[in-house]
Design a protein around this motif. Sequence first.
Motif, PDB file in Angstrom:
ATOM      1  N   VAL A 131       0.856  -1.202   0.000  1.00  0.00           N
ATOM      2  CA  VAL A 131       0.000   0.000   0.000  1.00  0.00           C
ATOM      3  C   VAL A 131       0.884   1.242   0.000  1.00  0.00           C
ATOM      4  O   VAL A 131       0.589   2.238  -0.659  1.00  0.00           O
ATOM      5  CB  VAL A 131      -1.009  -0.007   1.186  1.00  0.00           C
ATOM      6  N   GLY A 132       2.019   1.181   0.738  1.00  0.00           N
ATOM      7  CA  GLY A 132       2.965   2.298   0.744  1.00  0.00           C
ATOM      8  C   GLY A 132       3.754   2.276  -0.561  1.00  0.00           C
ATOM      9  O   GLY A 132       4.062   1.208  -1.092  1.00  0.00           O
ATOM     10  N   ARG A 176       5.923   3.780   8.149  1.00  0.00           N
ATOM     11  CA  ARG A 176       7.237   3.764   7.509  1.00  0.00           C
ATOM     12  C   ARG A 176       8.244   4.412   8.446  1.00  0.00           C
ATOM     13  O   ARG A 176       7.932   5.414   9.114  1.00  0.00           O
ATOM     14  CB  ARG A 176       7.215   4.532   6.190  1.00  0.00           C
ATOM     15  N   HIS A 206       9.196  -5.494  10.250  1.00  0.00           N
ATOM     16  CA  HIS A 206       8.226  -5.092   9.214  1.00  0.00           C
ATOM     17  C   HIS A 206       7.248  -6.235   8.883  1.00  0.00           C
ATOM     18  O   HIS A 206       7.210  -6.743   7.760  1.00  0.00           O
ATOM     19  CB  HIS A 206       8.960  -4.621   7.945  1.00  0.00           C
ATOM     20  N   SER A 259       1.978  -6.609   7.189  1.00  0.00           N
ATOM     21  CA  SER A 259       1.082  -7.332   6.270  1.00  0.00           C
ATOM     22  C   SER A 259       1.437  -8.817   6.161  1.00  0.00           C
ATOM     23  O   SER A 259       0.948  -9.513   5.262  1.00  0.00           O
ATOM     24  CB  SER A 259       1.155  -6.700   4.875  1.00  0.00           C
TER      25      SER A 259
HETATM   26  C1  DGY Z   1       2.773  -1.930   2.783  1.00  0.00           C
HETATM   27  O1  DGY Z   1       2.047  -2.550   2.013  1.00  0.00           O
HETATM   28  O2  DGY Z   1       3.063  -0.753   2.610  1.00  0.00           O
HETATM   29  C2  DGY Z   1       3.286  -2.669   3.955  1.00  0.00           C
HETATM   30  O3  DGY Z   1       4.221  -1.944   4.655  1.00  0.00           O
HETATM   31  C3  DGY Z   1       3.860  -3.993   3.500  1.00  0.00           C
HETATM   32  O4  DGY Z   1       4.088  -4.765   4.618  1.00  0.00           O
END
Ligand code: DGY
Length: 326
Positions: A83-84, A245, A292, A295
Amino acid sequence: MGQFEVSLRLVVTGKIPNAGLEVLRQAGFTPDAWMNDTAISRQELLEKVKGADVLITLLTERVDEELLQAAGPQLKAVCNVAVGYNNIDVAACKSRNVLVTNTPGVLTDATADIALALILMVTRRLAEGERVIRSQTPWQWGMFYMLGTGITNRVLGVVGMGAIGIATARRAKACGMSVIYFSRSEIDSKVATELGAKKVSLEELLKTSDVVSIHCPSNEATHHLIGATQFAMMKNSAFLVNTARGPIVDEQALVNALEAKEIAGAGLDVFEFEPKINAGLIGRDDVVLIPHLGSATTQTRDAMATLAAKNAVAIATGNSPLTQVS
Ligand code: DGY
């Protein structure tokens, strides 16, 4: 599917779940996918992207001018499996008419679960307790042994009230916390009512919250959004949690704030110079450090890969992507 589309070159720059590769194959493509468990080196990456029409990238790959140039002018899109998208120079892509997509929605619950887990771990000293057991340090139940901080009736301050911020707020509310938030955008009034959440300035949030949880995107505007000045505003008893982040938090300022007891602790899933961790954090018992994992569930990673692949197929076949980055 016409011959033209199927002959397009789709490059997957990191190992992704089969669910995603299957979407590409079912659409008639033969993806050129990096299949090693270790991340692709920069040099290998620059080689591999040559002549690609669509790139499916992981957050560990930097998509910048150099990479876009290496790919070539035929490149249509970069589909990030995250997603980031702070790993992607969106302006550089835009100037070359390269579309950028991400994977919102499918990792909301998994990431919010990790934010709640970090809140509980750091306030209740769970990682520290586990280290006692694993190191076989002698211990005994005691009235005053390893006391933590309860979160019931405490205030959660959410920085960035997007989908993950809201999902974290819901979980915290279920644990008896009240919610305030700082956000660029307004949230749905029904959600605000459901959560009883009040929008405040960042300064008020920092001064009032017992737990500050970061959920905003990482970009120039949010780089070091939380630094020395902000730590000085927080309560000495407050905790910081970051599942967004690393660069949003000035990591050295965090170490200094912990050292000076300006805040009580931190739970971190992301790091400023990931995968490197500031040496000042490693030996501290008042921080919980995880690699991290926001997800990192099988189901979520399948869903992320599937969505990224659907975006790639849509673009490769001349259709609109599902989740284009604006
Ligand atoms: C994202 O999707 O940005 C998450 O940080 C991946 O784990």
